[in-house]
Enzyme design. Sequence first.
Site, PDB file in Angstrom:
ATOM      1  N   ALA A  53       7.984  -4.521  10.178  1.00  0.00           N
ATOM      2  CA  ALA A  53       7.935  -4.823  11.615  1.00  0.00           C
ATOM      3  C   ALA A  53       8.934  -5.936  11.911  1.00  0.00           C
ATOM      4  O   ALA A  53       9.099  -6.867  11.115  1.00  0.00           O
ATOM      5  CB  ALA A  53       6.531  -5.244  12.005  1.00  0.00           C
ATOM      6  N   ARG A  61       0.826  -1.209   0.000  1.00  0.00           N
ATOM      7  CA  ARG A  61       0.000   0.000   0.000  1.00  0.00           C
ATOM      8  C   ARG A  61       0.861   1.259   0.000  1.00  0.00           C
ATOM      9  O   ARG A  61       0.399   2.342  -0.348  1.00  0.00           O
ATOM     10  CB  ARG A  61      -0.916  -0.036   1.237  1.00  0.00           C
ATOM     11  CG  ARG A  61      -2.131   0.835   1.137  1.00  0.00           C
ATOM     12  CD  ARG A  61      -3.156   0.485   2.190  1.00  0.00           C
ATOM     13  NE  ARG A  61      -2.814   0.991   3.500  1.00  0.00           N
ATOM     14  CZ  ARG A  61      -3.619   0.894   4.563  1.00  0.00           C
ATOM     15  NH1 ARG A  61      -4.789   0.277   4.443  1.00  0.00           N
ATOM     16  NH2 ARG A  61      -3.266   1.368   5.722  1.00  0.00           N
ATOM     17  N   CYS A 100      -6.561  -2.656  12.165  1.00  0.00           N
ATOM     18  CA  CYS A 100      -6.825  -1.297  12.645  1.00  0.00           C
ATOM     19  C   CYS A 100      -8.276  -0.919  12.409  1.00  0.00           C
ATOM     20  O   CYS A 100      -8.830  -0.088  13.104  1.00  0.00           O
ATOM     21  CB  CYS A 100      -5.912  -0.317  11.930  1.00  0.00           C
ATOM     22  SG  CYS A 100      -6.011  -0.480  10.152  1.00  0.00           S
ATOM     23  N   GLU A 115      -0.861   6.366   9.209  1.00  0.00           N
ATOM     24  CA  GLU A 115      -2.031   5.479   9.328  1.00  0.00           C
ATOM     25  C   GLU A 115      -1.940   4.858  10.710  1.00  0.00           C
ATOM     26  O   GLU A 115      -1.126   3.952  10.936  1.00  0.00           O
ATOM     27  CB  GLU A 115      -1.991   4.399   8.237  1.00  0.00           C
ATOM     28  CG  GLU A 115      -2.115   4.932   6.817  1.00  0.00           C
ATOM     29  CD  GLU A 115      -3.519   5.402   6.469  1.00  0.00           C
ATOM     30  OE1 GLU A 115      -4.458   5.155   7.242  1.00  0.00           O
ATOM     31  OE2 GLU A 115      -3.662   6.050   5.415  1.00  0.00           O
TER      32      GLU A 115
END
Length: 494
Positions: A191, A174, A299, A265
């Site tokens: 991550a 994205r 999320c 985000e």
Amino acid sequence: MSTVATATSLEEILARLAPAHGVHIGGAWLRGDLGTYDVDDPADKAVLAAVGNAGADQATAAVDAAAAAAAGWAATPPRRRSEILHRAFELMRRDADELATLICAENGKSVADARAEVAYAGEFFRWFAEEAVRIDGSFGSAPAGGVRSVVTRRPVGIAALVTPWNFPAAMATRKIAPALAAGCTVVLKPAAETPLTAFAVARLLAEAGVPAGVVNVVPTTEPDDVVGTWLADPRVRKISFTGSTGVGRHLLRQAADRVLNASMELGGNAPFVVTEDADVVAAVDGAMVAKFRGGGQACTAANRLYVHVAVAEEFTALLAQRVSALVVGRGAEPGTEIGPLINARAVDRVNGLLDDALAGGARVVARAEVPDGLSGYFLAPTVVADVAPDARLVQEEIFAPVAPIVTWDDEDTLVELVNDSEMGLAAYVFAGDLKRALQLAERIDAGMVGINRGLVSDPSAPFGGLKQSGLGREGAHEGLEEYQETQYFSVDWS
Ligand code: NAD
């Protein structure tokens, strides 16, 4: 180590990925300058792979590579950039099973959820392949006459991308896809929990024809060193971050020192509203998607279910039935619907939220079975009713398969409760009357509202949040603009 019923075993995929050489700079795959660290399988805590661990020196080397590739990539014709992105989309489809195997192993989600993520992630390459050839501008005449303004867009420059573990493929694509479409080169820090999928995506991009240095990947256990180095480097012009609001604030403070272009985000706390005239079966279907996709670790996950008193009993009973029947297990096991949480800290945190809600008068109405013999970070999918509106369980982001139900009967009070949050990412409204649903949706402080559906993510739509859920949008045409600067030429051709 996990096994999954796909053509290529996890062991073979890992052998090809060579994770100890996972630091990807200037087209080379390098050992980490800090050695290696272990990536675990959250389903059994076993070590999946020793992964290259990069520090500040390699962070700088990654920017060197991105800087060396920047002019060439920006000058590459949009049509060519588009073709490469389209090829990446095709390669993601080709490698879907292998990518899903990796996601399942390092993140723990079910094979079905992992496959859905790969499909979603790949669509960003397709969408931005299409957007790459739609780089627009405008033209105007000055009101006083004579002077014309020609407005163009140029790539913002080297972009630092920082992504979370909950969607290891999609959160990377994205960002990478619009950056490349706009003509930017990137340095990506995945991550620490889920770097393997990022390695696979980077290999696939190289195969698609992305030149060396355009996409660099820097796995690390020292995020402050790596990302701090990038944010202090004058060659880096953009930070795009997906993760928690706390870390987002920390990065924004650093970005302020260099007035960096920032897209954020961040966390969510999505309300899921069911009105008295809603189709209750459809609302329960929606809640199963909105709450339990990826084990609730999204999320956009429905965090608090506000159900009108008139339908609360029916909704709760149906949801309880569905949740009790959820199949919990290793994500890689066929038939598993809910895998483990990411780590022990997450399990402890959610148990703390549950204890607090139960002490405040809430009651558990359903709990799925966690089979004996599982040694990973499992937490039973749970439905909790009679939750006080101010319980921590509905005030904080749960990020787990726990569905708290709060009942309501007055719409103004409902809207107050719904908007009484510093978060404003996603929301869901289930109502029979579409006009009423839209009127209610307009009153909700959220960047995205699912109306009579439990899923809002779509590469062609602008994804992002209000309030402390973020800044900027990903996907859609807006996603491309996040990687562009506007430049205008004032021209006198009188
Ligand atoms: P996190 O903030 O802990 O980590 C996100 C990333 O930031 C990781 O790569 C991590 O290594 C890095 N990081 C951590 N500390 C850092 C530091 N001091 N300096 C630089 N980088 C640092 O979040 P998480 O636990 O990985 O993900 C869960 C959170 O992400 C949830 O709050 C969720 O809502 C949010 N999220 C938001 C979206 C969205 O699109 N809005 C999407 C997915 C996840």
